[in-house]
Design an enzyme around this catalytic site. Sequence first.
Site, PDB file in Angstrom:
ATOM      1  NE  ARG A   1      -2.970  -1.634  -0.406  1.00 49.39           N
ATOM      2  CZ  ARG A   1      -2.775  -2.923  -0.719  1.00 49.39           C
ATOM      3  NH1 ARG A   1      -2.652  -3.835   0.192  1.00 49.39           N
ATOM      4  NH2 ARG A   1      -2.699  -3.300  -1.984  1.00 49.39           N
TER       5      ARG A   1
ATOM      6  CG  ASN B   1      -9.289   8.042   3.232  1.00 50.23           C
ATOM      7  OD1 ASN B   1     -10.043   7.118   3.511  1.00 50.23           O
ATOM      8  ND2 ASN B   1      -9.592   8.970   2.353  1.00 50.23           N
TER       9      ASN B   1
ATOM     10  CG  ASP C   1      -4.870   8.758   1.211  1.00 47.02           C
ATOM     11  OD1 ASP C   1      -4.864   9.965   1.548  1.00 47.02           O
ATOM     12  OD2 ASP C   1      -5.903   8.203   0.771  1.00 47.02           O
TER      13      ASP C   1
ATOM     14  CG  HIS D   1      -9.590   4.337  10.665  1.00 44.26           C
ATOM     15  ND1 HIS D   1     -10.554   4.054   9.720  1.00 44.26           N
ATOM     16  CD2 HIS D   1     -10.254   4.366  11.856  1.00 44.26           C
ATOM     17  CE1 HIS D   1     -11.734   3.913  10.312  1.00 44.26           C
ATOM     18  NE2 HIS D   1     -11.577   4.108  11.606  1.00 44.26           N
TER      19      HIS D   1
ATOM     20  CB  SER E   1     -19.355   2.241   2.683  1.00 43.74           C
ATOM     21  OG  SER E   1     -18.535   1.706   3.712  1.00 43.74           O
TER      22      SER E   1
ATOM     23  CG  LEU F   1     -19.954   6.584  -7.007  1.00 42.44           C
ATOM     24  CD1 LEU F   1     -20.111   7.772  -7.941  1.00 42.44           C
ATOM     25  CD2 LEU F   1     -18.695   5.792  -7.369  1.00 42.44           C
TER      26      LEU F   1
END
Length: 248
Positions: A67, A102, A104, A119, A188, A213
């Site tokens: 990752r 996230n 990242d 997280h 989600s 989305l």
Amino acid sequence: MNEFNTIIPSGYNNIVVLTGAGISAESGIKTFRASDGLWEQHRIEDVATPEGFAANPQQVYRFYNQRRQHLLGHQIKPNAAHIALAEFERSFKGHFLLVTQNIDNLHERAGSQNVLHMHGELLKSRCIQSGQLLETIRDIDDQSRCQCCNPAKGIRPHIVWFGEMPLFMQQIEQALSQADLFVSIGTSGNVYPAAGFAAQAGLFGATTLELNLDTSANQSVFDYSVQGRATELVPQFFNPHTFTEQKG
Ligand code: OAD
């Protein structure tokens, strides 16, 4: 005038934004629960729990090394949604907190300042003994050692695994209690406590909006829910001019 002017009628002073994997999807980072997502290809128990790490540490190191390498690849860049949030934060006069699930660093690379990674972070490792953090851009494994203990101890990815306590909860809960607007982007709504933030902020009187989305698991708790891509919706909603015009 855009569609948000009609659903968000007034100005705000305390904004909390929660982001999830969906905001980084258009930067080329896989989400977790899509059909080609990370959890389709890996068992959560194997790579995202303390038990999985204890049973097979090399597998867990390898998963996060991959990752990290992917994140550091030249093709991965902040997208229009990350950039819009950073620009909005720069121009907004009130309190603005960005909480991200996230791991990242795309929010920071876009220029966001007030970011809490609840997280954890892929570009950090943690000493197993002392908990001290270590900037990490290279692969780590069970031979990697901390720089804080003598003798040096092992390190693990600085990631909150299932069964572990998310980070910064006190700060987040305080911000939620003071928020007048809570916006959830690209998540989600399956993982708590983050999935409970909208209801919490709503109870304290915040207007709650989700930009996602697909239909999220907790869509019914939001005052407003708009479906679409983050790169389209976020720059449209977090338009500093719109907010300025709305204020007063
Ligand atoms: P998920 O993979 O569960 O959900 C991603 C959400 O983003 C979905 O609802 C998609 O509809 C939406 N989405 C995808 N592409 C999008 C786009 N271009 N624009 C807007 N929305 C888009 O990811 P998270 O909700 O972030 O935790 O997952 C929450 C946590 O579960 C993660 O932080 C991780 C995972 O297990 C840990 O590992 C502790």
